[in-house]
Design a protein around this motif. Structure first.
Motif, PDB file in Angstrom:
ATOM      1  N   GLU A  16       0.928  -1.164   0.023  1.00 34.95           N
ATOM      2  CA  GLU A  16      -0.045   0.005   0.090  1.00 34.95           C
ATOM      3  C   GLU A  16       0.790   1.280  -0.052  1.00 34.95           C
ATOM      4  O   GLU A  16       0.421   2.420  -0.680  1.00 34.95           O
ATOM      5  CB  GLU A  16      -0.908  -0.051   1.171  1.00 34.95           C
ATOM      6  CG  GLU A  16      -1.981   1.264   1.395  1.00 34.95           C
ATOM      7  CD  GLU A  16      -2.721   1.343   0.295  1.00 34.95           C
ATOM      8  OE1 GLU A  16      -3.385   2.535   0.048  1.00 34.95           O
ATOM      9  OE2 GLU A  16      -2.928   0.491  -0.615  1.00 34.95           O
ATOM     10  N   ARG A  19       1.973   1.618  -3.494  1.00 28.06           N
ATOM     11  CA  ARG A  19       0.898   2.008  -4.290  1.00 28.06           C
ATOM     12  C   ARG A  19       0.705   3.596  -4.270  1.00 28.06           C
ATOM     13  O   ARG A  19       0.283   4.382  -5.007  1.00 28.06           O
ATOM     14  CB  ARG A  19      -0.365   1.337  -4.042  1.00 28.06           C
ATOM     15  CG  ARG A  19      -0.490   0.059  -4.564  1.00 28.06           C
ATOM     16  CD  ARG A  19      -1.846  -0.562  -4.145  1.00 28.06           C
ATOM     17  NE  ARG A  19      -2.763  -0.286  -5.045  1.00 28.06           N
ATOM     18  CZ  ARG A  19      -3.980   0.511  -4.373  1.00 28.06           C
ATOM     19  NH1 ARG A  19      -4.202   0.636  -3.013  1.00 28.06           N
ATOM     20  NH2 ARG A  19      -5.141   0.998  -5.239  1.00 28.06           N
ATOM     21  N   SER A  20       0.908   4.217  -2.888  1.00 27.07           N
ATOM     22  CA  SER A  20       0.713   5.493  -2.657  1.00 27.07           C
ATOM     23  C   SER A  20       1.780   6.379  -3.336  1.00 27.07           C
ATOM     24  O   SER A  20       1.573   7.601  -3.542  1.00 27.07           O
ATOM     25  CB  SER A  20       0.711   6.069  -1.109  1.00 27.07           C
ATOM     26  OG  SER A  20       2.164   5.707  -0.512  1.00 27.07           O
ATOM     27  N   ASP A  85       7.777  11.542  -5.426  1.00 36.62           N
ATOM     28  CA  ASP A  85       7.367  10.128  -5.152  1.00 36.62           C
ATOM     29  C   ASP A  85       8.013   8.935  -6.169  1.00 36.62           C
ATOM     30  O   ASP A  85       8.328   7.798  -5.572  1.00 36.62           O
ATOM     31  CB  ASP A  85       5.837  10.099  -5.518  1.00 36.62           C
ATOM     32  CG  ASP A  85       5.059  10.747  -4.407  1.00 36.62           C
ATOM     33  OD1 ASP A  85       5.574  11.241  -3.344  1.00 36.62           O
ATOM     34  OD2 ASP A  85       3.662  10.886  -4.607  1.00 36.62           O
ATOM     35  N   ASP A 155      -1.329   9.301   7.532  1.00 38.36           N
ATOM     36  CA  ASP A 155      -1.304   9.001   6.115  1.00 38.36           C
ATOM     37  C   ASP A 155      -0.357   7.591   5.966  1.00 38.36           C
ATOM     38  O   ASP A 155       0.622   7.645   6.809  1.00 38.36           O
ATOM     39  CB  ASP A 155      -0.650   9.996   5.443  1.00 38.36           C
ATOM     40  CG  ASP A 155      -0.378   9.655   3.951  1.00 38.36           C
ATOM     41  OD1 ASP A 155       0.641   9.472   3.455  1.00 38.36           O
ATOM     42  OD2 ASP A 155      -1.349   9.807   3.158  1.00 38.36           O
ATOM     43  N   LYS A 157       2.228   6.859   4.317  1.00 37.66           N
ATOM     44  CA  LYS A 157       3.576   7.241   4.367  1.00 37.66           C
ATOM     45  C   LYS A 157       4.261   7.507   5.694  1.00 37.66           C
ATOM     46  O   LYS A 157       5.371   7.104   5.985  1.00 37.66           O
ATOM     47  CB  LYS A 157       3.569   8.583   3.382  1.00 37.66           C
ATOM     48  CG  LYS A 157       3.212   8.312   1.793  1.00 37.66           C
ATOM     49  CD  LYS A 157       3.508   9.623   1.024  1.00 37.66           C
ATOM     50  CE  LYS A 157       3.164   9.272  -0.158  1.00 37.66           C
ATOM     51  NZ  LYS A 157       3.216  10.620  -1.288  1.00 37.66           N
TER      52      LYS A 157
END
Length: 468
Positions: A16, A19-20, A85, A155, A157
């Motif tokens: 995940e 993916r972020s 990112d 979040d 992250k």
């Protein structure tokens, strides 16, 4: 301690997190490939080990470095807030590669250390008992991580950063515990020539059969395994909390049955346990193929599937470790362990990357069959399913002279009466025995056949068997 580190730093939360950062199927395929691709570092460790007196003082600093290597990824928001990112994603991939390289360099040193330290009699019982604690710890750790991510409101992250930080602390403590464990001196090859050290495991016919099987098994498994979490997040819309909770439930199967599986491997041998667990490893692929696009329903369908899959994984892990330690000599043991895993890892890693590239190239493809829509994920799961079934037959080629027949383990699992009924017709009963009889010499086969005919004649004259 090691399981807490593993679950916090290499759990489905990592998928995940990726993916972020904009990860595609190719990135997920690369991340899935790294744990097996980096296995070739075990060959390097095996060569180095033959020049050491003790493994401990090389293993310690490299292991501590490995437990801290992912911390820079977690600290990016504070150290490099302007990092894009895309760069952050590749920073994750590079440090994950280094992480697994260090893991696999230290693994043969650690396994050969324990192989010299633990008694061979009852070895699988030790591994089974260890697996019980590992699986329970894994389940509790993932549950704690899921609750933290759900309740903290952070979040992904920043949540992932906390998981990595806490996991690394536990990981370092795990290594420090080994200061109190004794280490016998390394049993070296008398003439540690590189060619001899490398080739010895491949010249052993029993171990060569095992290497061949593990290579095919990694090919079959890695077609689908790296993309399970990605599929559940991307296709069914499952959130991270449910995903981590699902993997928490998955650990329960191994936790409950690991000790029993270890005892079975000790009593019957590693080969029959490996055959039986591989035979049912297609279960999770079947579940994924027919999963509805409803995260709640998908969660409850996959809970029992994951529990069964965890049980099978525990059996395969125990059988693999038991086979490698019992069938490798004390001298050059690290090379035997490396040969038993590294070559198969390279096969699995390449498979994962190619499967990930296929997902990117086939993005948007789908076909409807009997009202059910199937996409590119389903296609690689279906191919993996077929290859896993082939691997179940391939597992019969593994040679372990001291192991029992697979049929005897089946008899133990299903009970005497059903198995006795399965002897009639004789052909069905013999189908369980094909892989065992194939390893007998012609003289032994004729003798076994005469004994069976004598038993059948005796049973035929004794009248019907009373139900138990």
């Amino acid at each position: 301690m090691a399981m807490i580190y593993t679950q916090f730093t290499m759990s489905p939360a990592t998928i995940e997190f990726a993916r972020s950062l904009g990860a595609t199927g190719l990135h997920i395929g690369i991340l899935g490939a790294l744990p097996t691709m980096m296995l070739f570092f075990q060959f390097l460790a095996a060569i180095v080990a033959n020049h050491l007196e003790y493994r401990r003082w090389l293993w310690f600093p490299i292991s501590i470095l490995q437990r801290l290597i992912l911390v820079p990824v977690a600290l990016v928001p504070w150290l490099l807030p302007s990092l894009s990112d895309t760069a952050w994603l590749w920073w994750l991939i590079v440090l994950t590669a280094v992480n697994h390289a260090l893991i696999h360099f230290t693994t043969p040193l650690w396994l050969s250390w324990l192989g010299d330290y633990l008694p061979h009699k009852g070895l699988n019982h030790y591994w089974g008992y260890r697996q019980v604690w590992m699986y329970w710890t894994g389940a509790i750790s993932l549950l704690g991580g899921a609750i933290f991510l759900a309740e903290s409101g952070l979040d992904i992250k920043y949540g992932f950063a906390w998981l990595v930080g806490v996991g690394s602390i536990f990981g370092v403590f795990d290594i420090l515990f080994y200061t109190k464990i004794e280490e016998p001196p390394v049993a070296k090859v008398k003439e540690p020539k590189l060619k001899k050290v490398l080739m010895t495991p491949f010249l052993d016919p029993n171990f060569r059969s095992y290497i061949s099987f593990t290579c095919f098994w990694h090919f079959a498994a890695m077609l689908g395994a790296p993309f399970i979490s990605y599929y559940l997040l991307e296709y069914t819309g499952m959130d991270v909390f449910r995903l981590l909770l699902l993997w928490t439930c998955a650990w329960l199967g191994g936790a409950v049955f690991s000790k029993r599986l270890g005892s079975m491997a000790d009593h019957y041998g590693n080969r029959p346990v490996l055959i039986l667990c591989t035979a049912f490893k297609s279960t999770n692929m079947i579940g994924l193929l027919f999963l509805p696009k409803d995260p709640t329903l998908a969660f409850w369908i996959m809970v029992p599937v994951f529990i069964i899959d965890s049980l099978l994984n525990a059996g395969i892990a125990i059988a693999n470790n038991g086979f490698m330690l019992k069938n490798s000599p004390s001298e050059n043991r690290t090379m035997y362990i490396a040969a038993g895993t590294a070559l198969a890892g390279l096969v699995g890693g390449i498979t994962s990357i190619l499967a990930g590239a296929f997902l990117v190239m086939s993005s948007g493809w789908s076909v409807t069959i009997l009202g059910k829509e199937f996409n590119n994920f389903h296609l690689i799961f279906f191919i993996s399913l077929l290859m896993r079934l082939v691997a179940a037959f391939y597992a019969r080629s593994v040679r372990e002279p001291d192991s029992h027949w697979t049929a005897q383990v089946i008899m133990k699992l299903v009970g005497v009466t059903p198995f006795r009924m399965m002897r009639f017709p004789v052909g069905l009963y013999r189908s369980f025995r094909t892989d065992e009889l194939r390893e007998m010499s012609p003289k032994e086969r004729r003798k076994q056949s005469r004994l069976e005919k004598a038993k059948q004649t005796q049973n035929a004259g004794s009248g019907p068997v009373e139900p138990v």
